[in-house]
Scaffold this motif. Structure first.
Motif, PDB file in Angstrom:
ATOM      1  N   MET A   1      19.952 -35.075 -15.933  1.00  0.00           N
ATOM      2  CA  MET A   1      20.798 -35.840 -16.831  1.00  0.00           C
ATOM      3  C   MET A   1      22.232 -35.828 -16.301  1.00  0.00           C
ATOM      4  N   ALA A   2      22.882 -36.976 -16.292  1.00  0.00           N
ATOM      5  CA  ALA A   2      24.236 -37.093 -15.767  1.00  0.00           C
ATOM      6  C   ALA A   2      25.247 -36.505 -16.737  1.00  0.00           C
ATOM      7  N   VAL A   3      26.277 -35.876 -16.183  1.00  0.00           N
ATOM      8  CA  VAL A   3      27.340 -35.304 -16.982  1.00  0.00           C
ATOM      9  C   VAL A   3      28.506 -36.279 -16.978  1.00  0.00           C
ATOM     10  N   VAL A   4      28.984 -36.660 -18.153  1.00  0.00           N
ATOM     11  CA  VAL A   4      30.115 -37.564 -18.270  1.00  0.00           C
ATOM     12  C   VAL A   4      31.373 -36.734 -18.524  1.00  0.00           C
ATOM     13  N   GLN A   5      32.386 -36.954 -17.705  1.00  0.00           N
ATOM     14  CA  GLN A   5      33.634 -36.222 -17.837  1.00  0.00           C
ATOM     15  C   GLN A   5      34.476 -36.827 -18.958  1.00  0.00           C
ATOM     16  N   ASP A   6      35.322 -35.970 -19.579  1.00  0.00           N
ATOM     17  CA  ASP A   6      36.231 -36.463 -20.621  1.00  0.00           C
ATOM     18  C   ASP A   6      37.432 -37.174 -20.022  1.00  0.00           C
ATOM     19  N   GLN A   7      37.872 -36.717 -18.858  1.00  0.00           N
ATOM     20  CA  GLN A   7      39.039 -37.276 -18.180  1.00  0.00           C
ATOM     21  C   GLN A   7      38.666 -37.583 -16.732  1.00  0.00           C
ATOM     22  N   LEU A   8      39.190 -38.676 -16.214  1.00  0.00           N
ATOM     23  CA  LEU A   8      38.954 -39.041 -14.815  1.00  0.00           C
ATOM     24  C   LEU A   8      40.287 -39.294 -14.130  1.00  0.00           C
ATOM     25  N   GLU A   9      40.422 -38.754 -12.927  1.00  0.00           N
ATOM     26  CA  GLU A   9      41.618 -38.998 -12.130  1.00  0.00           C
ATOM     27  C   GLU A   9      41.304 -40.156 -11.189  1.00  0.00           C
ATOM     28  N   ILE A  10      42.115 -41.211 -11.286  1.00  0.00           N
ATOM     29  CA  ILE A  10      41.837 -42.444 -10.547  1.00  0.00           C
ATOM     30  C   ILE A  10      43.071 -42.878  -9.773  1.00  0.00           C
ATOM     31  N   LYS A  11      42.823 -43.335  -8.544  1.00  0.00           N
ATOM     32  CA  LYS A  11      43.877 -44.041  -7.808  1.00  0.00           C
ATOM     33  C   LYS A  11      43.344 -45.422  -7.492  1.00  0.00           C
ATOM     34  N   PHE A  12      44.236 -46.368  -7.413  1.00  0.00           N
ATOM     35  CA  PHE A  12      43.882 -47.757  -7.185  1.00  0.00           C
ATOM     36  C   PHE A  12      44.331 -48.143  -5.780  1.00  0.00           C
ATOM     37  N   ARG A  13      43.395 -48.510  -4.925  1.00  0.00           N
ATOM     38  CA  ARG A  13      43.687 -48.886  -3.536  1.00  0.00           C
ATOM     39  C   ARG A  13      43.886 -50.390  -3.467  1.00  0.00           C
ATOM     40  N   LEU A  14      45.069 -50.790  -2.996  1.00  0.00           N
ATOM     41  CA  LEU A  14      45.388 -52.206  -2.851  1.00  0.00           C
ATOM     42  C   LEU A  14      44.883 -52.717  -1.509  1.00  0.00           C
ATOM     43  N   THR A  15      44.819 -54.026  -1.349  1.00  0.00           N
ATOM     44  CA  THR A  15      44.242 -54.606  -0.136  1.00  0.00           C
ATOM     45  C   THR A  15      45.010 -54.261   1.131  1.00  0.00           C
ATOM     46  N   ASP A  16      46.294 -53.923   1.016  1.00  0.00           N
ATOM     47  CA  ASP A  16      47.067 -53.559   2.204  1.00  0.00           C
ATOM     48  C   ASP A  16      46.940 -52.071   2.553  1.00  0.00           C
ATOM     49  N   GLY A  17      46.117 -51.336   1.791  1.00  0.00           N
ATOM     50  CA  GLY A  17      45.893 -49.918   2.070  1.00  0.00           C
ATOM     51  C   GLY A  17      46.789 -48.986   1.285  1.00  0.00           C
ATOM     52  N   SER A  18      47.777 -49.511   0.583  1.00  0.00           N
ATOM     53  CA  SER A  18      48.639 -48.661  -0.238  1.00  0.00           C
ATOM     54  C   SER A  18      47.934 -48.358  -1.563  1.00  0.00           C
ATOM     55  N   ASP A  19      48.454 -47.368  -2.270  1.00  0.00           N
ATOM     56  CA  ASP A  19      47.813 -46.919  -3.508  1.00  0.00           C
ATOM     57  C   ASP A  19      48.756 -46.969  -4.696  1.00  0.00           C
ATOM     58  N   ILE A  20      48.163 -47.134  -5.876  1.00  0.00           N
ATOM     59  CA  ILE A  20      48.843 -46.925  -7.151  1.00  0.00           C
ATOM     60  C   ILE A  20      48.176 -45.694  -7.746  1.00  0.00           C
ATOM     61  N   GLY A  21      48.969 -44.703  -8.088  1.00  0.00           N
ATOM     62  CA  GLY A  21      48.401 -43.480  -8.673  1.00  0.00           C
ATOM     63  C   GLY A  21      48.340 -42.373  -7.644  1.00  0.00           C
ATOM     64  N   PRO A  22      47.624 -41.331  -7.939  1.00  0.00           N
ATOM     65  CA  PRO A  22      46.592 -41.177  -8.967  1.00  0.00           C
ATOM     66  C   PRO A  22      47.166 -40.943 -10.361  1.00  0.00           C
ATOM     67  N   LYS A  23      46.333 -41.253 -11.346  1.00  0.00           N
ATOM     68  CA  LYS A  23      46.672 -41.086 -12.746  1.00  0.00           C
ATOM     69  C   LYS A  23      45.400 -40.695 -13.485  1.00  0.00           C
ATOM     70  N   THR A  24      45.541 -39.909 -14.541  1.00  0.00           N
ATOM     71  CA  THR A  24      44.386 -39.457 -15.316  1.00  0.00           C
ATOM     72  C   THR A  24      44.186 -40.349 -16.534  1.00  0.00           C
ATOM     73  N   PHE A  25      42.929 -40.743 -16.742  1.00  0.00           N
ATOM     74  CA  PHE A  25      42.561 -41.600 -17.861  1.00  0.00           C
ATOM     75  C   PHE A  25      41.407 -40.958 -18.627  1.00  0.00           C
ATOM     76  N   PRO A  26      41.381 -41.103 -19.961  1.00  0.00           N
ATOM     77  CA  PRO A  26      40.209 -40.654 -20.732  1.00  0.00           C
ATOM     78  C   PRO A  26      38.984 -41.494 -20.375  1.00  0.00           C
ATOM     79  N   ALA A  27      37.804 -40.901 -20.470  1.00  0.00           N
ATOM     80  CA  ALA A  27      36.557 -41.612 -20.161  1.00  0.00           C
ATOM     81  C   ALA A  27      36.337 -42.798 -21.098  1.00  0.00           C
ATOM     82  N   ALA A  28      36.966 -42.784 -22.268  1.00  0.00           N
ATOM     83  CA  ALA A  28      36.816 -43.872 -23.241  1.00  0.00           C
ATOM     84  C   ALA A  28      37.728 -45.071 -22.931  1.00  0.00           C
ATOM     85  N   THR A  29      38.529 -44.993 -21.871  1.00  0.00           N
ATOM     86  CA  THR A  29      39.432 -46.080 -21.504  1.00  0.00           C
ATOM     87  C   THR A  29      38.625 -47.278 -21.022  1.00  0.00           C
TER      88      THR A  29
END
Length: 111
Positions: free
Chosen positions: A1-29
């Protein structure tokens, strides 16, 4: 059974290779809220940035994420490591306008 995390740390990779973040978001986002976050944090110096949330496509584990889904629903047990950093790819694709385009020499009408 898969475990769902309450919080996820995410970074957003743009097409030029640069990033936005990382930032933490609740799993309910919702994916739509993630897109709003990307839009708000988009680097002002970059050309061809998104104008609206509809211009943004988020890709995670090779899948385009749907606006009405939550992060918890989009988690991939093969790619998302508990406590790890998730990278989502950002594609800017303004909605196509109605009209006619030519594909392989054949006119096609876009609705």
């Amino acid at each position: 059974m898969a475990v769902v995390q309450d919080q996820l740390e995410i970074k957003f990779r743009l097409t030029d290779g640069s990033d936005i973040g990382p930032k933490t978001f609740p799993a309910a986002t919702s994916v739509a809220t993630l897109k709003e976050s990307v839009l708000a944090q988009w680097p002002k110096e970059k050309e061809n940035g998104p104008r609206t949330v509809k211009d943004v496509k988020l890709i995670s584990a090779g899948k385009i994420l749907e606006n009405n889904k939550t992060l918890g629903e989009c988690q991939s047990p093969l790619c998302d490591i508990p406590g790890g950093l998730t990278t989502m790819h950002v594609v800017v694709q303004p909605p196509s306008e109605k009209g006619t385009i030519i594909i392989r020499g054949v006119p096609k009408i876009i609705f």
